[in-house]
Design an enzyme around this catalytic site. Structure first.
Site, mmCIF file in Angstrom:
data_model
loop_
_atom_site.group_PDB
_atom_site.id
_atom_site.type_symbol
_atom_site.label_atom_id
_atom_site.label_comp_id
_atom_site.label_asym_id
_atom_site.label_seq_id
_atom_site.Cartn_x
_atom_site.Cartn_y
_atom_site.Cartn_z
ATOM 1 N N LEU A 43 0.864 -1.175 0.000
ATOM 2 C CA LEU A 43 0.000 0.000 0.000
ATOM 3 C C LEU A 43 0.905 1.230 0.000
ATOM 4 O O LEU A 43 1.822 1.339 0.819
ATOM 5 C CB LEU A 43 -0.902 -0.013 1.237
ATOM 6 N N ASP A 44 0.677 2.138 -0.948
ATOM 7 C CA ASP A 44 1.538 3.313 -1.093
ATOM 8 C C ASP A 44 1.605 4.115 0.207
ATOM 9 O O ASP A 44 0.624 4.161 0.967
ATOM 10 C CB ASP A 44 1.017 4.223 -2.205
ATOM 11 N N PRO A 45 2.725 4.798 0.465
ATOM 12 C CA PRO A 45 2.849 5.616 1.682
ATOM 13 C C PRO A 45 1.755 6.674 1.816
ATOM 14 O O PRO A 45 1.323 6.969 2.940
ATOM 15 C CB PRO A 45 4.230 6.267 1.526
#
Length: 303
Positions: A43-45
């Site tokens: 999951l992207d930052p």
């Protein structure tokens, strides 16, 4: 305090914004003494939401979790294009969006639903000729990622308040919400990027049943921590199940196949099955050979 727990299962973490998936793994390793810990889907930052964490033997089931559908709630900002396709990137173009109506957006959504070819963002962890594409993009290297076939089960418009528009998206593995924002923005002519992104669901795991990372750090007593562990077989509930008797279980754990000559067991060739013992304990994944009518050990979780 580090807990020495003999737990095998999943913790459903609500990943906070600003954390990488690896950051979450790092923090959990500081809490519990487990050699094997893994996450079920990066999951992207800039995103928050459901990040399943596998502990111990559950890490061997990650492949099933990665194949599960995912659900997102995303806010797209119209009229701005960024190099990363999200709010963390540099704005490369600004366009007029005043002509965009709710009807224009709703009529465009079928184009991005079903089986579609989608080009991943250059700022992603995918590799191009052996190197991470985000490293190449940051270095200013010119390259092009090939489109990939992905499935979008549904996209619904949840809120229309230009320049911001909210969507609920259900999709298969390999799908990039950032690419959807960029492609949709290009299609309607004004450009767009992802402003906010929340993952609501991964397979059977929902945000409603997740635990915030900060809250997780307060589970520092051995009698409390197991309460948030989800059982291993929860990620493979979509597989059909089969129970083995004691002798079959013993042979199966030794790597021996089990004969299934009962014609009422209409399993498909190469079908994966959840395997339980007489005590209803999940202990293996089996693979069925329809020609020989044999159940073959695929993943056996020793006691």
């Amino acid at each position: 305090m580090i807990l020495k727990l003999s737990l095998d299962g999943f913790i459903i973490v609500d990943k906070p914004i600003g954390y990488t998936s690896a950051d979450v793994i790092r923090d959990i390793k500081r809490l519990i003494d487990r050699q094997k810990i893994g996450h079920g889907g990066t999951l992207d930052p800039m995103a928050n939401g459901v990040l399943p964490i596998g502990l111990g033997k559950a890490t061997r089931l990650m492949e099933y979790l990665l194949d599960e559908n995912k659900e997102y709630l995303a806010t797209f900002r119209l009229g701005e294009i960024t190099d990363t396709y999200d709010c963390t990137g540099a704005i490369v173009a600004k366009n007029n969006y005043s002509y965009i109506t709710q009807e224009i957006i709703e009529k465009s959504l079928p184009r991005f639903t079903g089986w579609i070819y989608q080009k991943p963002p250059k700022f992603s962890a995918l590799k191009f000729k052996g190197r991470r594409s985000y490293d190449l993009a940051r270095a200013g290297v010119e390259f092009d990622l090939n489109p990939r076939l992905v499935k979008v089960h549904s996209i619904s418009l949840e809120r229309f308040q230009p320049p911001d528009v909210d969507f609920r998206i259900t999709c298969s593995r390999g799908f990039y919400v950032r690419s959807l924002a960029n492609d949709l923005g290009e299609y309607i002519g004004c450009g767009a990027h992802v402003l906010n992104l929340t993952r609501l669901k991964v397979g059977p795991f929902k945000l409603l049943n997740s635990v915030a990372l900060n809250e997780l750090k307060r589970y520092n007593f051995q009698d409390l921590f197991p309460q948030i562990i989800k059982p291993m077989d929860e990620v493979v509930k979509r597989l059909r199940s089969l129970s083995l008797n004691t002798n079959q279980e013993s042979n199966f754990k030794m790597g021996k196949p089990v004969s299934l000559f009962n014609d009422s067991l209409k399993f498909r060739d190469d079908e994966h099955l959840r395997i339980y013992n007489e005590s209803c304990d999940f202990f293996a994944i089996g693979k069925y050979n329809a020609i020989k009518k044999l159940l073959l050990p695929f993943k056996v979780f020793s006691s």
